[in-house]
Write a protein that holds these residues in place. Structure first.
Motif, PDB file in Angstrom:
ATOM      1  N   ARG A   1     -13.298 -38.730  53.763  1.00 41.77           N
ATOM      2  CA  ARG A   1     -14.438 -39.637  53.693  1.00 41.77           C
ATOM      3  C   ARG A   1     -14.925 -39.660  52.256  1.00 41.77           C
ATOM      4  NH1 ARG A   1     -18.660 -37.497  57.919  1.00 41.77           N
ATOM      5  NH2 ARG A   1     -17.907 -35.517  57.061  1.00 41.77           N
ATOM      6  N   ALA A   2     -15.293 -40.847  51.794  1.00 34.20           N
ATOM      7  CA  ALA A   2     -15.762 -40.995  50.415  1.00 34.20           C
ATOM      8  C   ALA A   2     -17.076 -41.759  50.408  1.00 34.20           C
ATOM      9  CB  ALA A   2     -14.718 -41.729  49.571  1.00 34.20           C
ATOM     10  N   TRP A   3     -17.929 -41.420  49.432  1.00 32.65           N
ATOM     11  CA  TRP A   3     -19.236 -42.056  49.324  1.00 32.65           C
ATOM     12  C   TRP A   3     -19.532 -42.411  47.867  1.00 32.65           C
ATOM     13  CZ3 TRP A   3     -18.794 -37.038  51.434  1.00 32.65           C
ATOM     14  CH2 TRP A   3     -18.795 -36.995  52.842  1.00 32.65           C
ATOM     15  N   LEU A   4     -20.196 -43.532  47.691  1.00 36.14           N
ATOM     16  CA  LEU A   4     -20.802 -43.871  46.404  1.00 36.14           C
ATOM     17  C   LEU A   4     -22.250 -43.411  46.524  1.00 36.14           C
ATOM     18  CD1 LEU A   4     -20.461 -45.275  43.647  1.00 36.14           C
ATOM     19  CD2 LEU A   4     -21.236 -47.393  44.758  1.00 36.14           C
ATOM     20  N   ILE A   5     -22.610 -42.395  45.750  1.00 34.63           N
ATOM     21  CA  ILE A   5     -23.883 -41.698  45.930  1.00 34.63           C
ATOM     22  C   ILE A   5     -24.834 -42.041  44.794  1.00 34.63           C
ATOM     23  CG2 ILE A   5     -24.964 -39.430  46.254  1.00 34.63           C
ATOM     24  CD1 ILE A   5     -22.142 -38.387  47.027  1.00 34.63           C
ATOM     25  N   GLY A   6     -26.072 -42.351  45.140  1.00 35.18           N
ATOM     26  CA  GLY A   6     -27.084 -42.644  44.135  1.00 35.18           C
ATOM     27  C   GLY A   6     -27.717 -41.384  43.581  1.00 35.18           C
ATOM     28  N   PHE A   7     -28.452 -41.523  42.484  1.00 36.44           N
ATOM     29  CA  PHE A   7     -29.104 -40.372  41.865  1.00 36.44           C
ATOM     30  C   PHE A   7     -30.100 -39.704  42.802  1.00 36.44           C
ATOM     31  CE2 PHE A   7     -27.584 -42.098  37.797  1.00 36.44           C
ATOM     32  CZ  PHE A   7     -27.266 -40.928  37.113  1.00 36.44           C
ATOM     33  N   ASP A   8     -30.657 -40.474  43.743  1.00 36.04           N
ATOM     34  CA  ASP A   8     -31.607 -39.915  44.690  1.00 36.04           C
ATOM     35  C   ASP A   8     -30.941 -39.425  45.967  1.00 36.04           C
ATOM     36  OD1 ASP A   8     -30.844 -42.314  45.717  1.00 36.04           O
ATOM     37  OD2 ASP A   8     -32.862 -43.124  46.000  1.00 36.04           O
ATOM     38  N   GLY A   9     -29.621 -39.422  45.999  1.00 44.10           N
ATOM     39  CA  GLY A   9     -28.900 -38.968  47.172  1.00 44.10           C
ATOM     40  C   GLY A   9     -28.587 -40.059  48.171  1.00 44.10           C
ATOM     41  N   ALA A  10     -29.051 -41.277  47.925  1.00 39.00           N
ATOM     42  CA  ALA A  10     -28.778 -42.384  48.850  1.00 39.00           C
ATOM     43  C   ALA A  10     -27.290 -42.715  48.862  1.00 39.00           C
ATOM     44  CB  ALA A  10     -29.582 -43.619  48.443  1.00 39.00           C
ATOM     45  N   LEU A  11     -26.772 -43.056  50.045  1.00 39.46           N
ATOM     46  CA  LEU A  11     -25.384 -43.479  50.166  1.00 39.46           C
ATOM     47  C   LEU A  11     -25.320 -44.983  49.987  1.00 39.46           C
ATOM     48  CD1 LEU A  11     -24.149 -41.301  53.172  1.00 39.46           C
ATOM     49  CD2 LEU A  11     -24.201 -40.763  50.719  1.00 39.46           C
ATOM     50  N   LEU A  12     -24.796 -45.415  48.859  1.00 37.58           N
ATOM     51  CA  LEU A  12     -24.750 -46.835  48.521  1.00 37.58           C
ATOM     52  C   LEU A  12     -23.557 -47.540  49.144  1.00 37.58           C
ATOM     53  CD1 LEU A  12     -25.699 -46.482  44.745  1.00 37.58           C
ATOM     54  CD2 LEU A  12     -27.201 -46.684  46.732  1.00 37.58           C
ATOM     55  N   ASP A  13     -22.512 -46.780  49.444  1.00 33.51           N
ATOM     56  CA  ASP A  13     -21.331 -47.338  50.095  1.00 33.51           C
ATOM     57  C   ASP A  13     -20.509 -46.162  50.605  1.00 33.51           C
ATOM     58  OD1 ASP A  13     -19.551 -49.157  51.076  1.00 33.51           O
ATOM     59  OD2 ASP A  13     -18.962 -49.990  49.126  1.00 33.51           O
ATOM     60  N   GLU A  14     -19.644 -46.418  51.551  1.00 32.08           N
ATOM     61  CA  GLU A  14     -18.788 -45.356  52.071  1.00 32.08           C
ATOM     62  C   GLU A  14     -17.474 -45.929  52.558  1.00 32.08           C
ATOM     63  OE1 GLU A  14     -20.259 -43.472  55.745  1.00 32.08           O
ATOM     64  OE2 GLU A  14     -21.935 -44.883  55.615  1.00 32.08           O
ATOM     65  N   ALA A  15     -16.472 -45.061  52.605  1.00 28.64           N
ATOM     66  CA  ALA A  15     -15.132 -45.466  53.036  1.00 28.64           C
ATOM     67  C   ALA A  15     -14.421 -44.247  53.601  1.00 28.64           C
ATOM     68  CB  ALA A  15     -14.350 -46.051  51.854  1.00 28.64           C
TER      69      ALA A  15
END
Length: 315
Positions: free
Chosen positions: A18-32
């Motif tokens: 599983r992969a995530w595009l993670i924001g500086f605040d920990g938010a998951l901006l996208d996943e795959a």
């Protein structure tokens, strides 16, 4: 306000990633995700291709972002055999142990517990979830028991923000093996609906009669069906409850022996599985103090900051 991308994080297990595009605040901006687990592919090129499949577009759009991975990708059968960090291990020790293959991500080391008095124990991936849990819940940092249900469940003793010791229970794998490759599974329909009452009955059997021994008690998952004291559709949930009940019986005793009787007990993992453990813990009279979903993205973010791959504060 939309979070700014900070990190590409990957949890790369044996059978999937599983992969995530993670924001500086920990938010998951996208996943795959993909089914190309670390034990299913071989060779540097295959790992590069699998990573590109799930995160190639993000890397092209954000070439400056660090890439961090945890899990079995760092094992002897993964992309790069990353040495374990030894207990006691906290965020700093894990960050110092990061290793990186060419064209690949920084890989988080697993953790080794080996005090010479008992057989050694290891984890890969769960340490990142624990770091994430401590990041999200300050109440767990001083002293806590963090339980991570799964194929190989982990009962972890945290002290002063470090993993001090842990014990692995092969509960999920044992359930799968018994159901698919033993005489017990012959009576269990593959499409049986959930039976919460049968699950509780299995938990209670482990709680009340666990001294009879697990090898003896698991045979009841057959005999209860043969004697029609449980319908065949209920046997799988009975077996699940029995196995989880034995894990809890041992884990809760271990928790007390580790001096964690008054410390918080947290469950970390997939909500459906954590829900089963919550029910079982309540049957033992010790409900979980906290239940957290997947904390790996927050753990990866904290480790990236500790390793100097990201600024400590949100820019």
């Amino acid at each position: 306000m939309v979070s700014t991308p900070a990190l590409i994080g990957v949890d790369w297990g044996s059978t999937s990633l599983r992969a995530w595009l993670i924001g500086f605040d920990g938010a998951l901006l996208d996943e795959a995700g993909a089914g190309q687990g670390a034990s299913t592919i071989k060779g540097h090129a295959a790992f590069v291709a699998a990573l590109d499949q799930v995160a190639g577009a993000w890397r092209a759009s954000h070439p400056q972002l660090p890439l961090l991975a945890c899990g079995m990708v760092g094992s002897a059968h993964g992309w790069l055999d990353v040495p374990y960090a030894r207990c006691p291990a906290g965020t700093a020790a894990l960050a110092a142990g990061l290793r990186r293959p060419d064209d690949g991500p920084y890989i988080v080391p697993g953790v080794l517990f080996d005090d010479a008095s008992l057989p050694p124990d290891v984890m890969r991936g769960e340490e990142t979830q624990i770091v994430g849990a401590l990041h999200l819940q300050p109440s767990l940092r001083a002293a806590s028991c963090v339980v991570l249900p799964g194929t190989h469940s982990k009962w972890t003793h945290v002290n002063e923000e470090r993993i001090v010791r842990f014990a692995t229970h092969m509960t999920g794998e044992l359930y799968a093996v018994l159901r698919q490759h033993s005489v017990l599974g012959r009576l269990m329909p593959a499409d049986a609906p959930a039976d919460p009452e049968a699950f509780v009955r299995g938990v209670d059997a482990a709680r009340d009669h666990g001294e009879l021994g697990l090898p003896h008690q698991i045979f009841a998952a057959r005999t209860l069906g043969i004697t029609h004291k449980l319908p065949e559709a209920a046997l799988a949930d009975y077996l699940s409850g029995l196995l989880i009940g034995h894990e809890l019986r041992a884990g809760l005793q271990w928790r007390v022996l580790a001096g964690l009787g008054a410390a918080p007990l947290a469950l970390v993992g997939a909500p459906p599985l954590c829900a089963r453990y919550q029910v079982a813990l309540q049957r033992f009279g010790r409900p979980a103090d906290l239940v957290l979903d997947n904390t790996a993205p927050h753990g990866l973010l904290a480790l990236a900051r500790a390793a100097g791959l990201l600024p400590l504060e949100t820019p």
